[in-house]
Design a protein around this motif. Sequence first.
Motif, PDB file in Angstrom:
ATOM      1  N   MET A  94       0.844  -1.193   0.000  1.00 14.47           N
ATOM      2  CA  MET A  94       0.000   0.000   0.000  1.00 14.47           C
ATOM      3  C   MET A  94       0.878   1.241   0.000  1.00 14.47           C
ATOM      4  O   MET A  94       0.969   1.947   1.003  1.00 14.47           O
ATOM      5  CB  MET A  94      -0.893   0.017   1.239  1.00 14.47           C
ATOM      6  N   PRO A  95       1.553   1.524  -1.112  1.00 14.84           N
ATOM      7  CA  PRO A  95       2.439   2.689  -1.133  1.00 14.84           C
ATOM      8  C   PRO A  95       1.641   3.976  -1.030  1.00 14.84           C
ATOM      9  O   PRO A  95       0.463   4.040  -1.341  1.00 14.84           O
ATOM     10  CB  PRO A  95       3.137   2.580  -2.487  1.00 14.84           C
ATOM     11  N   GLY A  96       2.305   4.973  -0.557  1.00 17.43           N
ATOM     12  CA  GLY A  96       1.670   6.279  -0.403  1.00 17.43           C
ATOM     13  C   GLY A  96       2.260   6.984   0.797  1.00 17.43           C
ATOM     14  O   GLY A  96       3.061   6.432   1.539  1.00 17.43           O
ATOM     15  N   LYS A  97       1.840   8.206   0.965  1.00 14.00           N
ATOM     16  CA  LYS A  97       2.367   9.002   2.061  1.00 14.00           C
ATOM     17  C   LYS A  97       1.561   8.749   3.327  1.00 14.00           C
ATOM     18  O   LYS A  97       0.333   8.857   3.327  1.00 14.00           O
ATOM     19  CB  LYS A  97       2.316  10.478   1.693  1.00 14.00           C
ATOM     20  N   ASP A  98       2.247   8.402   4.377  1.00 18.99           N
ATOM     21  CA  ASP A  98       1.620   8.193   5.678  1.00 18.99           C
ATOM     22  C   ASP A  98       2.045   9.296   6.617  1.00 18.99           C
ATOM     23  O   ASP A  98       3.197   9.751   6.583  1.00 18.99           O
ATOM     24  CB  ASP A  98       2.045   6.853   6.275  1.00 18.99           C
TER      25      ASP A  98
END
Length: 90
Positions: free
Chosen positions: A21-25
């Motif tokens: 689940m790539p993306g900015k956290d």
Amino acid sequence: MGIIAWIIIGLLAGAIAKALMPGKDPGGIIITMLIGIVGGLLGGWLGKVIFGVDAIDGFFELSTWIAAVIGSVILLALYRLVTGSRRRHV
């Protein structure tokens, strides 16, 4: 399994969940590690409750790793849902 094994599984499951689940956290690596550890426990519990299997057989069992990764993905999605809605309202 001991607590050290759960920490190791959780760390790796959190990293795998992050890769799936790539993306900015909003959280950093510490949050991802904690999500992985708790996600591993959640995945084992869900496997036992829903499917009636003992998903926590041992450190080198595939079912343990699959349960940990699934639990971590669920928690990461929930974490993004909660923190994402908080950021939009501020």
